[in-house]
Design a protein around this motif. Structure first.
Motif: not given
Length: 90
Positions: A60-89
């Motif tokens: 969840a801390a990974m989600d919070t940090l990436t949402a605040a610091s690099c939302p576009e990178i976060r979205t791209n990584v989550l799309k590739i790993i097939g998840s809506d968040s790091f906490a879930n996937g």
């Protein structure tokens, strides 16, 4: 007693985002969401092993940090790993 730090104050969003950005080509080349999750887990573990100050309390801390610091990178990584968040996937 000092207050507990917020998730956003725990960890280095810039460093985490740099790591995730550098991972994108390997994740895209993994060929499947399962392969991408495995690739990310291994590389993330190695990245943390190289510097223990990078350890986060939870995904969840990974989600919070990436949402605040690099939302576009976060979205791209989550799309590739097939998840809506790091906490879930991850």
């Amino acid at each position: 007693m000092p207050p507990e730090p917020s998730a956003a104050s725990v960890g280095d969003g810039t460093a985490l985002c740099g790591f995730l950005s550098s991972e994108l080509p390997a994740l895209e080349a993994a060929g499947s969401t399962g392969g991408a999750v495995a690739q990310l887990a291994i590389d993330y573990a190695n990245w943390i092993a190289a510097d223990s100050s990078r350890v986060l309390p939870d995904a969840a801390a990974m989600d919070t940090l990436t949402a605040a610091s690099c939302p576009e990178i976060r979205t791209n990584v989550l799309k590739i790993i097939g998840s809506d968040s790091f906490a879930n996937g991850f």
